[in-house]
Design a protein around this motif. Structure first.
Motif, short mmCIF file in Angstrom:
data_model
loop_
_atom_site.label_atom_id
_atom_site.label_comp_id
_atom_site.label_asym_id
_atom_site.label_seq_id
_atom_site.Cartn_x
_atom_site.Cartn_y
_atom_site.Cartn_z
N THR A 40 0.84 -1.20 0.00
CA THR A 40 0.00 0.00 0.00
C THR A 40 0.88 1.24 0.00
OG1 THR A 40 -1.46 -1.26 1.42
CG2 THR A 40 -2.00 1.04 1.13
N MET A 41 1.97 1.18 0.78
CA MET A 41 2.82 2.36 0.91
C MET A 41 3.56 2.67 -0.39
SD MET A 41 2.51 3.49 3.95
CE MET A 41 3.91 4.57 4.17
N VAL A 42 3.93 1.63 -1.15
CA VAL A 42 4.74 1.91 -2.34
C VAL A 42 3.92 2.05 -3.61
CG1 VAL A 42 6.79 0.80 -1.40
CG2 VAL A 42 5.20 -0.53 -2.77
N CYS A 43 2.65 1.69 -3.56
CA CYS A 43 1.87 1.69 -4.80
C CYS A 43 1.79 3.09 -5.40
CB CYS A 43 0.46 1.17 -4.54
SG CYS A 43 -0.52 1.14 -6.04
N ARG A 93 -0.05 4.11 -7.69
CA ARG A 93 -1.41 4.46 -8.09
C ARG A 93 -2.34 4.63 -6.88
NH1 ARG A 93 -2.31 6.25 -12.69
NH2 ARG A 93 -4.08 4.99 -13.31
N GLY A 94 -1.82 4.42 -5.71
CA GLY A 94 -2.64 4.60 -4.51
C GLY A 94 -3.73 3.56 -4.35
N ILE A 95 -3.46 2.33 -4.74
CA ILE A 95 -4.46 1.28 -4.57
C ILE A 95 -4.46 0.81 -3.13
CG2 ILE A 95 -5.16 -1.04 -5.30
CD1 ILE A 95 -3.76 -0.48 -7.95
N ASN A 96 -5.65 0.63 -2.60
CA ASN A 96 -5.75 0.13 -1.22
C ASN A 96 -5.58 -1.39 -1.25
OD1 ASN A 96 -6.32 -0.38 1.41
ND2 ASN A 96 -8.13 0.92 1.47
N THR A 97 -4.32 -1.80 -1.29
CA THR A 97 -4.05 -3.23 -1.53
C THR A 97 -4.49 -4.12 -0.38
OG1 THR A 97 -1.85 -2.80 -0.71
CG2 THR A 97 -2.11 -2.85 -3.07
N ARG A 98 -4.41 -3.61 0.85
CA ARG A 98 -4.80 -4.45 1.99
C ARG A 98 -6.30 -4.74 1.92
NH1 ARG A 98 -4.29 -1.89 6.84
NH2 ARG A 98 -3.79 -3.73 8.02
N ASN A 99 -7.06 -3.68 1.60
CA ASN A 99 -8.50 -3.88 1.48
C ASN A 99 -8.81 -4.84 0.34
OD1 ASN A 99 -11.11 -3.48 2.21
ND2 ASN A 99 -11.38 -1.62 1.01
N LEU A 100 -7.99 -4.74 -0.72
CA LEU A 100 -8.18 -5.62 -1.88
C LEU A 100 -7.99 -7.09 -1.47
CD1 LEU A 100 -6.62 -4.75 -5.30
CD2 LEU A 100 -6.44 -7.07 -4.47
N VAL A 101 -6.91 -7.35 -0.73
CA VAL A 101 -6.63 -8.73 -0.31
C VAL A 101 -7.72 -9.22 0.64
CG1 VAL A 101 -5.04 -10.18 0.98
CG2 VAL A 101 -4.15 -8.56 -0.67
N LEU A 102 -8.08 -8.38 1.62
CA LEU A 102 -9.10 -8.80 2.59
C LEU A 102 -10.43 -9.06 1.91
CD1 LEU A 102 -8.49 -6.57 5.72
CD2 LEU A 102 -8.42 -9.04 5.61
N THR A 103 -10.76 -8.20 0.95
CA THR A 103 -12.04 -8.38 0.25
C THR A 103 -12.02 -9.68 -0.54
OG1 THR A 103 -12.11 -6.00 0.06
CG2 THR A 103 -13.69 -7.22 -1.25
N LEU A 104 -10.88 -9.95 -1.21
CA LEU A 104 -10.79 -11.20 -1.97
C LEU A 104 -10.88 -12.40 -1.03
CD1 LEU A 104 -8.15 -10.65 -4.76
CD2 LEU A 104 -10.55 -11.25 -5.03
N CYS A 105 -10.25 -12.29 0.14
CA CYS A 105 -10.32 -13.39 1.10
C CYS A 105 -11.75 -13.63 1.54
CB CYS A 105 -9.47 -13.09 2.33
SG CYS A 105 -7.72 -13.30 2.06
N LYS A 106 -12.56 -12.57 1.48
CA LYS A 106 -13.96 -12.71 1.89
C LYS A 106 -14.82 -13.27 0.77
CE LYS A 106 -14.22 -8.76 4.31
NZ LYS A 106 -14.74 -7.47 4.72
N ILE A 107 -14.58 -12.82 -0.50
CA ILE A 107 -15.52 -13.20 -1.56
C ILE A 107 -15.15 -14.53 -2.23
CG2 ILE A 107 -16.32 -10.85 -2.00
CD1 ILE A 107 -14.52 -10.69 -4.37
N TYR A 108 -13.96 -15.05 -1.95
CA TYR A 108 -13.64 -16.36 -2.53
C TYR A 108 -14.49 -17.43 -1.88
CZ TYR A 108 -9.96 -17.03 -5.93
OH TYR A 108 -9.27 -17.13 -7.10
N ASP A 109 -15.14 -18.27 -2.68
CA ASP A 109 -15.93 -19.32 -2.02
C ASP A 109 -15.35 -20.69 -2.31
OD1 ASP A 109 -16.55 -19.17 -4.66
OD2 ASP A 109 -18.58 -18.43 -4.34
#
Lengths: 597, 105
Positions: B84-87, B89-105
């Protein structure tokens, strides 16, 4: 004083009795529910604490100082403190004096619940009133005190800034009803007592009013309607109380003994947490404190709205609020009743389900053995490598036998996982790290990142290993003469990182170390009021662009000191500030290392 | 099979008409900044666990756009936030990973 009404009853007391019965039953039910929701260990702890005279005395003292006198509010702003304590303490004294009056003059009526409240209606003065004149005076005095508090409360609606609070939480409809009925109670009591003052006596407030009304109104006609109105105002206030912010009055009386008993929040919705969010008085101190509310953004994501939504059970908003927070802990540090905003949010995050499990990736990592000091830099220090380099240089200059645990990277302390609410996953990281550290055979774990330091202090169990932050460590090196520093003429303003200051309570050590190697200035808001840099890993949903204003606001606060440069003790703060700052941002380790002679 | 002394490697063609992009669509709805990735690879270069599991947010993003299974990478993420710190483009990478961990079934 003699009884004026032989039956000792008049229908106007009925609204008061209804309100009182309702609020007492509701609070009793809520208390039973909370006690039922506690785990049996906590319940035992709580009941045992009530038997311990030392804790019980502390409970009584804290309830008196916090709920009646509002000492924390006085410390914050004198006018704000007076406004609250005049109403709370004045009301308490009026109830107490009412009971004393009944006991003194008509002791047979003390079993009637409403008698002390409506005393002046039910009695008539006889020829020995002198005995009561002090009581009458005190009654009027406290009534005046309460009404002055209410006048201030009204003024606050217009000139909020006088009270040291810029923003308030938007009141709900029932809060407005509660507020207006509370405002109405005391002027109505004054009117009611004034209209009966020629029968039951009074003092400096009620007797002149009685005389005045007699000149153009007459008193008898208005006596009953005002007593009715007084009783109805009390009824309305007590009937809405459980559904408004005024629930903090009874809830805080349970919160204080529970906290003194050593209870901790274990769930974000039940037991102790429920007492906490019912104790929130919606004062709005957390809105001003919150770094996210810069330029009036994100106001509805402050702790005061979290407690409100938790009471309502609005799942969507609870999730949004708890994911957004930076977990800087300023709201908790400034909260007048001690609502643990960050703690509740972490527990709320822990309620989410993740379908992808976590597998600890660095299980085969090994470490150099048999060095006394083990240096752990942490992930963020790897992004600001100069901190790690300067610390290792300092260690070499001081001839410390050390090894760098994560020189090649690859290790995380588990704090980000913990704050994301994945507690079991964080525990897996902790367990692996504990094993690695204990294997190394070190006796000191040196940590240069306050985020990791807080995690090590609170969640790790490392027998025989002393966990030290680099600030006291370097201070100690200077104290024992292993390194010497000279003072530079650059003036730095020190920024208190959230996790080191509010998180670990370390405020003086960094200032001492910085003061040894450079000039030091203070920002307007510092120590426990220091403003989060905005880079915090606590927030899950705040995007990079949304954080920019927060960082700039925190920098503006640091610029108030007019220092040449900014010093901090956290790699994350340094990286975040360096992005927008107009002057150099340095870590204390870099400053000290430059000044070593 | 005649041994020619060489083999053909498996085709790495991705047929974008056939892959299942539903997870990516779901992700960009929840984390809109995921669209901003320009595949620079800063995230992978700084990643704490890339040396163990080859984790990289860039690879995760391209992976789910191609309908690949990115769970081994996701399950190794420690959420330390360096990406997140080095991106740039300012992508919220932690939220991205957590969200993916949630929506993967």
């Amino acid at each position: 004083m003699i009884d004026r009404i032989p039956s000792g009853f008049h229908p106007f007391v009925i609204p008061f009795l209804i309100g009182m019965a309702f609020v007492l039953l509701y609070c009793f039910g809520a208390m039973i529910r909370v006690l039922y929701e506690l785990s049996w260990q906590d319940r035992k702890k709580f009941f045992l604490s009530l038997l311990n005279p030392k804790i019980l005395l502390k409970d009584i003292k804290d309830i008196f100082l916090n709920c009646l006198i509002h000492v924390p509010l006085w410390k914050r702003n004198k006018l704000f403190g007076y406004m609250h304590s005049s109403i709370a303490f004045g009301w308490f004294m009026i109830i107490l004096l009412g009971h004393i009056e009944v006991l003194l003059f008509v002791p047979g009526r003390i079993n009637l619940f409403y008698y002390p409240i409506f005393f002046n209606y039910f009695v008539a003065e006889d020829d020995v009133t002198l005995r009561g004149s002090l009581l009458f005076f005190l009654m009027d005095f406290f009534l005046l005190m309460i009404m002055s508090g209410i006048a201030l409360a009204m003024a606050r609606r217009v000139k909020n800034y006088m009270f040291g609070v810029k923003r308030m939480a938007r009141p709900t409809f029932l809060n407005v009803v509660g507020l207006y009925s509370l405002w109405a109670i005391f002027p109505l009591r004054w009117l009611a007592e004034s209209f009966t003052a020629h029968i039951s006596g009074g003092s400096f407030l009620t007797i002149p009013a009685n005389w005045l009304f007699r000149q153009f109104l007459g008193n008898e006609l208005y006596m009953l309607p005002t007593w009715w109105a007084y009783s109805i105002a009390l009824c309305v206030f007590m009937c809405v109380l459980p559904f408004t912010r005024y629930m903090h009055i009874p809830a805080e009386m349970l919160l204080i003994p529970m906290r003194n008993a050593g209870l901790k929040v274990r769930s974000s919705r039940k037991g102790f947490a429920r007492v906490e969010f019912f104790s929130c008085p919606n004062c709005g101190v957390c809105i001003d404190a919150c770094p996210m509310t810069v330029d009036n953004g994100n106001v509805k994501d402050c702790t005061v709205y979290l407690t409100r939504q938790l009471r309502r059970g609005n799942e969507e908003r609870i999730q949004e609020i708890s994911d957004k927070c930076l977990l800087c802990g300023k709201c908790e540090a400034l909260c007048q009743v001690g609502v643990e905003g960050p703690g509740l949010r972490i527990l709320e995050r822990a309620r989410r389900d993740y379908t992808v499990p976590f597998n600890y990736p660095a299980a085969d990592k090994s470490v150099d053995k048999n060095h006394k000091v083990l240096y752990f830099a942490g992930c963020m220090t790897h992004l600001t490598p100069s901190i790690g380099r300067n610390i290792t240089e300092l260690l070499r200059k001081a001839n410390i036998d050390f090894t760098w645990l994560d020189q090649q990277g690859g290790l995380c302390c588990g704090r980000p996982m913990f704050t994301a609410g994945r507690i079991a996953e964080a525990k897996a990281i902790v367990a692996n790290m504990e094993k690695l550290i204990l294997e190394s055979g070190c006796d000191t774990l040196l940590v240069s990142c306050p985020i990791c330091y807080k995690m090590f202090r609170e969640q790790y169990n490392l027998p025989g290993v002393e966990i030290v932050n680099y600030i006291p460590f370097i201070n100690n090196l200077i104290n024992t003469g292993r390194i010497k520093v000279e003072k530079s003429d650059i003036c730095y303003v020190y920024h208190d990182p959230c996790e080191l200051g509010r998180g670990c309570g370390m405020y003086d050590e960094p200032r001492k170390l910085l003061g040894r190697s450079a000039g030091i200035a203070e920002a307007q808001q510092n120590r426990e009021e220091s403003i989060c840099c905005g880079g915090s890993l606590g927030s899950l949903s705040l995007d990079f662009a949304q954080r920019e204003n927060m960082t700039k606001a925190a920098l503006d606060n640091l610029y108030t000191s007019n220092a040449d440069a900014i010093a901090t003790a956290c790699p994350l703060c340094q990286a975040t500030f360096a992005r927008y700052a107009d002057r150099p941002v340095k870590d204390i380790a870099e400053i000290v290392n430059q000044q070593v002679i | 099979m005649i041994d020619f002394g060489f083999t053909l490697s498996k085709s790495s063609t991705v047929d974008l008409n056939k892959v299942d992009r539903s997870r990516y669509d779901q992700l960009v709805k929840l984390v809109p900044t995921a669209r901003m990735c320009m595949n620079c690879g800063s995230c992978g270069a700084t990643c704490t666990v890339s040396e163990y599991k080859g984790m990289s947010v860039r690879k995760v993003l391209t992976g789910i756009q191609r309908g690949e299974d990115v769970r081994p990478m996701l399950s190794s993420c420690m959420l330390c936030g360096k990406c997140t710190m080095v991106c740039p483009r300012g992508i919220n990478t932690r939220n991205l990973v957590l969200t993916l961990c949630k929506i993967y079934d």
